[in-house]
Design a protein around this motif. Structure first.
Motif, mmCIF file in Angstrom:
data_model
loop_
_atom_site.group_PDB
_atom_site.id
_atom_site.type_symbol
_atom_site.label_atom_id
_atom_site.label_comp_id
_atom_site.label_asym_id
_atom_site.label_seq_id
_atom_site.Cartn_x
_atom_site.Cartn_y
_atom_site.Cartn_z
ATOM 1 N N GLN A 86 14.467 15.771 -4.989
ATOM 2 C CA GLN A 86 15.517 14.759 -5.142
ATOM 3 C C GLN A 86 15.373 13.681 -4.075
ATOM 4 O O GLN A 86 15.579 12.500 -4.360
ATOM 5 C CB GLN A 86 16.891 15.420 -5.077
ATOM 6 N N ASN A 87 14.999 14.084 -2.860
ATOM 7 C CA ASN A 87 14.771 13.099 -1.801
ATOM 8 C C ASN A 87 13.575 12.218 -2.114
ATOM 9 O O ASN A 87 13.590 11.016 -1.828
ATOM 10 C CB ASN A 87 14.560 13.802 -0.453
ATOM 11 N N ARG A 89 12.519 11.354 -5.103
ATOM 12 C CA ARG A 89 12.923 10.403 -6.162
ATOM 13 C C ARG A 89 13.829 9.300 -5.632
ATOM 14 O O ARG A 89 13.813 8.192 -6.144
ATOM 15 C CB ARG A 89 13.628 11.146 -7.291
ATOM 16 N N GLN A 90 14.621 9.616 -4.592
ATOM 17 C CA GLN A 90 15.522 8.612 -4.018
ATOM 18 C C GLN A 90 14.827 7.768 -2.958
ATOM 19 O O GLN A 90 15.401 6.836 -2.437
ATOM 20 C CB GLN A 90 16.746 9.295 -3.414
#
Length: 95
Positions: A86-87, A89-90
């Motif tokens: 998730q990090n 992708r962000q």
């Protein structure tokens, strides 16, 4: 005197680890695609196509595009990978 050939090999089985959507399409560090998913993997030495000796039984992350694999031991490690993904992708970096 007769000769009977013995055919030996290796047989692999991959079974999907979890149907959850959070584990689908993870990032592959080898080919840079988003299609890594967790599997339960079993590898056996086979004689005459009959699995005899287990070589590996465990859980792995696998990329079907480039066949990259990484072992993981439990759900806690898998959740850590999901949080790191998730990090990624962000656009956040560790540190």
């Amino acid at each position: 005197m007769s000769f009977v050939p013995i055919v030996c090999g290796k047989k692999d089985w991959d079974k999907q680890y979890d149907q959850s959507t959070q584990y689908s399409s993870l990032y592959c560090p080898n080919c840079h695609n988003f299609n890594v998913h967790p599997v339960k993997r079993r590898e056996f030495i086979s004689i005459w196509f009959i699995p005899v000796f287990p070589i590996f039984i465990g859980k792995q992350l696998v990329c079907p595009t480039c066949n990259w694999r990484q072992d993981f031991k439990n759900d806690e490690q898998l959740q850590k990978v999901v949080r790191e993904q998730q990090n990624i992708r962000q656009g956040k970096t560790g540190g």
